[in-house]
Design a protein around this motif. Structure first.
Motif, mmCIF file in Angstrom:
data_model
loop_
_atom_site.group_PDB
_atom_site.id
_atom_site.type_symbol
_atom_site.label_atom_id
_atom_site.label_comp_id
_atom_site.label_asym_id
_atom_site.label_seq_id
_atom_site.Cartn_x
_atom_site.Cartn_y
_atom_site.Cartn_z
ATOM 1 N N LEU A 271 45.218 26.948 77.787
ATOM 2 C CA LEU A 271 46.243 25.906 77.751
ATOM 3 C C LEU A 271 46.415 25.348 76.345
ATOM 4 C CD1 LEU A 271 45.431 23.945 81.030
ATOM 5 C CD2 LEU A 271 47.570 25.137 80.527
ATOM 6 N N GLU A 272 45.307 25.112 75.675
ATOM 7 C CA GLU A 272 45.344 24.588 74.314
ATOM 8 C C GLU A 272 46.000 25.586 73.370
ATOM 9 O OE1 GLU A 272 42.261 22.071 71.549
ATOM 10 O OE2 GLU A 272 41.503 23.906 72.471
ATOM 11 N N THR A 273 45.663 26.858 73.529
ATOM 12 C CA THR A 273 46.252 27.908 72.696
ATOM 13 C C THR A 273 47.751 28.024 72.952
ATOM 14 O OG1 THR A 273 44.168 29.145 72.725
ATOM 15 C CG2 THR A 273 46.157 30.356 72.092
ATOM 16 N N ALA A 274 48.151 27.936 74.228
ATOM 17 C CA ALA A 274 49.564 28.051 74.586
ATOM 18 C C ALA A 274 50.399 26.954 73.942
ATOM 19 C CB ALA A 274 49.714 28.010 76.098
ATOM 20 N N LEU A 275 49.863 25.740 73.903
ATOM 21 C CA LEU A 275 50.601 24.616 73.314
ATOM 22 C C LEU A 275 50.785 24.776 71.813
ATOM 23 C CD1 LEU A 275 49.018 21.625 75.284
ATOM 24 C CD2 LEU A 275 51.335 22.551 75.532
ATOM 25 N N ASP A 276 49.914 25.550 71.178
ATOM 26 C CA ASP A 276 50.018 25.797 69.739
ATOM 27 C C ASP A 276 50.846 27.039 69.419
ATOM 28 O OD1 ASP A 276 48.504 23.570 69.111
ATOM 29 O OD2 ASP A 276 46.605 24.670 69.199
ATOM 30 N N THR A 277 51.219 27.800 70.446
ATOM 31 C CA THR A 277 51.983 29.033 70.231
ATOM 32 C C THR A 277 53.469 28.699 70.095
ATOM 33 O OG1 THR A 277 50.396 30.298 71.548
ATOM 34 C CG2 THR A 277 52.556 31.308 71.163
ATOM 35 N N PRO A 278 54.119 29.124 69.031
ATOM 36 C CA PRO A 278 55.543 28.798 68.845
ATOM 37 C C PRO A 278 56.423 29.488 69.878
ATOM 38 C CG PRO A 278 54.813 30.373 67.173
ATOM 39 C CD PRO A 278 53.579 29.930 67.911
ATOM 40 N N ILE A 279 57.488 28.803 70.269
ATOM 41 C CA ILE A 279 58.479 29.351 71.192
ATOM 42 C C ILE A 279 59.732 29.677 70.401
ATOM 43 C CG2 ILE A 279 59.980 28.839 73.156
ATOM 44 C CD1 ILE A 279 57.760 27.065 74.253
#
Length: 246
Positions: A188-196
């Motif tokens: 979850l933490e990694t996903a929030l830092d992944t650019p969209i």
């Protein structure tokens, strides 16, 4: 194996609505990835784990809803996330435009997927069949059971259909096909830092007809037939000017 998953929120989610004194309040902050899309992602993950592949997630949702869907998809295992803006996902007249823009984007980016998955489309505009048609892919809808061997069972009003789907394909899956895994805190933490990635689509040109009222006040003219010998000629002249007589 390359897989794309088109994700959305579940607008029928009971947590999105509250009622009080005959008033219904909509709470968009309670909308996240729909359960059927979680099942689609889970099936895609099982396929990529068995066939050494990758999942890319896409969404046409508006604003923060797209970010929520895509961040959750990334947390569940998608590798890339893209949102399309500029078209109204709630406007059925733009369904063909959305499907066309999605397909054109894939072609421009040279992205060719073996499988495109969507969740249940009962509560949203369904563009999956249009995408399949434009890509010349096989299309399978209402899938209730499916295996990594591509064996499936589809359920319709008049009965069930069993078969084996062929790639490339676009498939619409029910939330009943499996039990999705839960993301851990690290993912979850990694996903929030992944650019969209955001692709701004041009709004479809809308053809429409208009009825415009003439706001100009016409001058009132009185014709005295008893005392004005030219009254008839004047009347005819005015009627011709206003297009009544030719």
């Amino acid at each position: 194996m390359k897989i794309a998953v088109i994700v959305k929120t579940d607008v029928a989610d009971n947590s999105a609505y509250t009622t009080h004194k005959n008033k219904v309040t909509f709470h968009s902050e309670n909308l996240f990835l729909s359960s059927s899309d979680k099942s689609s992602l889970e099936y895609g993950l099982r396929l990529t784990e068995a066939n050494n592949g990758q999942i890319d997630a896409y969404s046409f949702e508006k604003g923060i809803l797209a970010d929520r869907c895509l961040h959750e998809a990334l947390a569940l295992g998608a590798k890339q996330a893209t949102k399309f803006t500029g078209l109204d996902v709630n406007d059925p007249l733009q369904a063909n435009e959305m499907a066309t823009e999605f397909v054109e984007y894939l072609k421009r980016q040279h992205k060719k997927y073996d499988l495109i998955l969507t969740g249940d489309t009962k509560n949203m505009i369904d563009i999956s069949a249009l995408i399949a048609q434009k890509l010349n892919y096989n299309y399978y809808d209402n899938i209730m059971k499916v295996e990594t061997s591509f064996d499936f069972e589809a359920e319709f009003d008049k009965g069930k259909v069993n078969g084996k789907f062929n790639l490339p394909a676009v498939i619409s899956l029910s939330s009943a096909v499996n039990t999705p895994r839960l993301p851990n805190f690290f993912s979850l933490e990694t996903a929030l830092d992944t650019p969209i990635e955001e692709i701004n689509l041009k709004n479809a040109a809308k053809e429409h007809s208009e009825i415009k009222a003439n706001q100009d006040k016409n001058q009132k003219v009185l014709f005295d037939l008893n005392n004005d010998k030219q009254a008839v000629e004047k009347l005819i002249s005015v009627l011709q000017e206003n297009g009544v007589l030719k």
